[in-house]
Each structure stands twice: as C-alpha cells, then as structure tokens.
Scaffold this active site. Structure first.
Site, PDB file in Angstrom:
ATOM      1  N   SER A   1       0.846  -1.195   0.000  1.00 43.53           N
ATOM      2  CA  SER A   1       0.000   0.000   0.000  1.00 43.53           C
ATOM      3  C   SER A   1       0.878   1.240   0.000  1.00 43.53           C
ATOM      4  CB  SER A   1      -0.897  -0.003   1.243  1.00 43.53           C
ATOM      5  OG  SER A   1      -1.558   1.234   1.406  1.00 43.53           O
TER       6      SER A   1
ATOM      7  N   TYR B   1      -2.831  -0.438  10.472  1.00 48.63           N
ATOM      8  CA  TYR B   1      -2.628  -0.802   9.066  1.00 48.63           C
ATOM      9  C   TYR B   1      -1.272  -0.297   8.578  1.00 48.63           C
ATOM     10  CZ  TYR B   1      -3.734  -1.437   4.104  1.00 48.63           C
ATOM     11  OH  TYR B   1      -3.730  -1.834   2.790  1.00 48.63           O
TER      12      TYR B   1
END
Length: 283
Positions: free
Chosen positions: A133, A146
């Site tokens: 990501s 995250y």
C-alpha cells in the site's frame, strides 16, 4: 501459458479482479477466500477455489495441501493480497487488536509464503508478489495498525528479495493508493468492533471518521485519484511476465506523489503535509 498462480483475498476488489483477469489471460488461477460463501461464488465464476483463513495455521496448511494436489507439487506464482484495515488512533489500539491486524496482514502471509518457497526452489523459478500500500511508504493518522502492518511487510519483503537472489524466485511489491473495493466497508466494521470511542481523546474526530466510513460512495462523483482494480492487474501482469520484474510497482497518482515527497521533504515537513491531508479527509 499453463502458469499456475495462487491468490489470497479473492472475495471482492483487487483479488477478484486479478484472479479473473489472469484466468482470461491463460493462467491457471487458484483463488482463495475466508468465507465458504465467497468460495462458492468464486467457483460459480469458473475459478478453482478453496477456503483459506490467514489467521489460522491449520487452514493455511490445508490450503497449501489442496493447491499442491491440483498443481502436481508445482507453482509458478503467489499473489498475497488478503488483508484489511483497522482504523483507530494508536493510543486506542489494544495489544490484541494490533495482533489481529498483524495476524491477517503479515503473519499469515509469511506462513503461506514460507510453505511455498521450497516448491519454487525445487523447480528453480517462481514469482512472489505482495500487495502492499501507499501506507507502507508513508503514514496517515488513525490508520496506525494498518500502517504498521504494511511497513513491516515492506521490510520483510525487501529482506526476502535479497535472500532469494540467485534462486530464480523474483519478489515484487505492489503499492496501490486508493482503489475501488470493499476496503472502507470492512474497515468500518472493524472500527465498530474494536475501538471504544467513548472517553477517547479523539472522540470528536471519531464521530467524523465514523460518518465517512459509513457513507455510501456517490457513484455520480468520480474521484480522479481512485482507480479500478484493473490498475493493479496491469502491474501484477508485469511482475509475472517481465524478465526482470521491478522491486516495487506504484499504482495511482497519490502513491507516486507521496513516494516522491518522502524522498524530497524532511520528516517534519512531510508530517505537515500528511496532517493536512488527514484533516481535509476528516472535516
């Protein structure tokens, strides 16, 4: 082509799109999902599929056994994709909630990958592709769990790539920014499940965060920075088919931008930019 690939997290979004796209391209695709209902739907779409829960070692082992039975103990590629985002300020994350994030987003990927590396070593070739990501490159407020899981994935994958040099196994990271998927819906469920907003120093912001996560996207409003999952598929294909695949593949303009700013700006200046982005998001 007859090249086999195992993909995790295929219930929706990136995993599903990549699985269908590679099948159409001639790959022998083996898809997995956590819920039996999703596995059934994958089979109805014409994919070979199995149930696999990244939080469960026994499930991972059973998934690998099933996979290798189908492929006669060979495998060209693994695309690790199954993951979720746990929203919440760092000071409101319990040890168990952070552990859950890492179980799915990192530990399960590690276990699965390590079970399949010997197969690739024996055959002298293979591709391992990790779906990371932009939040493995920079951080955003209220995404600490995250962020941490993706930063850890980046470090582990870079190390693995160095260790596998000369083995014939290539390792690549995909770095998506905003992609159309159920990510926000799943994040909202985890927020409601695991974050106690009452009495938190961030309670006022949480009220805005909750509204944003709960809101249904307006299909009439197109976000110029959000791409469809086919943008990830394009990078996965290059990572699978290039003679010398890249270590990292950026996807979406924000990923390119923040990767550049991370190199250009000091940590303090980058913090200023990222705080403004978060504040604009949570107005």
């Amino acid at each position: 082509m007859n090249k086999s690939i195992f993909i995790t997290g295929c219930s929706t979004g990136i995993g599903l799109d990549v699985a269908l796209g590679l099948k159409a391209r001639g790959y022998q695709v083996f898809a997995s999902a956590r819920k039996p209902s999703d596995v059934l739907r994958l089979k109805e779409l014409g994919l070979q599929a199995c149930q696999l829960d990244l939080d469960d070692s026994e499930s991972i082992q059973q998934g690998v056994e099933w996979l290798l039975e189908q492929t006669d103990n060979s495998l060209y590629a693994l695309f690790n994709n199954g993951a979720y985002g746990q929203p919440g300020a760092v000071e409101d994350l319990s040890r168990e909630v952070l552990r859950q994030q890492f179980e799915t987003n990192l530990f399960g990927w590690l276990e699965l990958t390590n079970l399949l590396i010997p197969v690739m070593r024996r055959q002298g070739h293979g591709r391992i592709i990790q779906n990371s990501s932009v939040l493995g490159l920079i951080t955003m407020k209220y995404r600490g769990a995250y962020n941490a899981s993706k930063f850890a994935l980046e470090g582990l994958t870079d190390t693995l790539r160095q260790e596998l040099h000369g083995s014939g196994i290539h390792v690549s990271l995909i770095e998506p920014g905003p992609i159309t998927s159920d990510f926000r819906k799943n994040a909202y469920a985890k927020f409601k499940e695991n974050i106690n907003t009452l009495g938190s120093a961030h309670q006022a912001t949480y009220e805005v965060v909750e509204k944003r996560l709960a809101a249904q996207p307006d299909s009439r409003k197109k976000d110029p920075f959000t791409l469809g999952p086919e943008a990830v598929l394009k990078r996965v294909i290059h990572a699978l088919e290039a003679k010398r695949p890249k270590a990292r593949y950026y996807v979406t303009f924000p990923t390119y931008l923040f990767a550049y700013l991370r190199r250009l700006l000091s940590a303090n200046m980058l913090d200023v930019v990222l705080r403004k982005v978060s504040e604009g998001e949570n107005k």
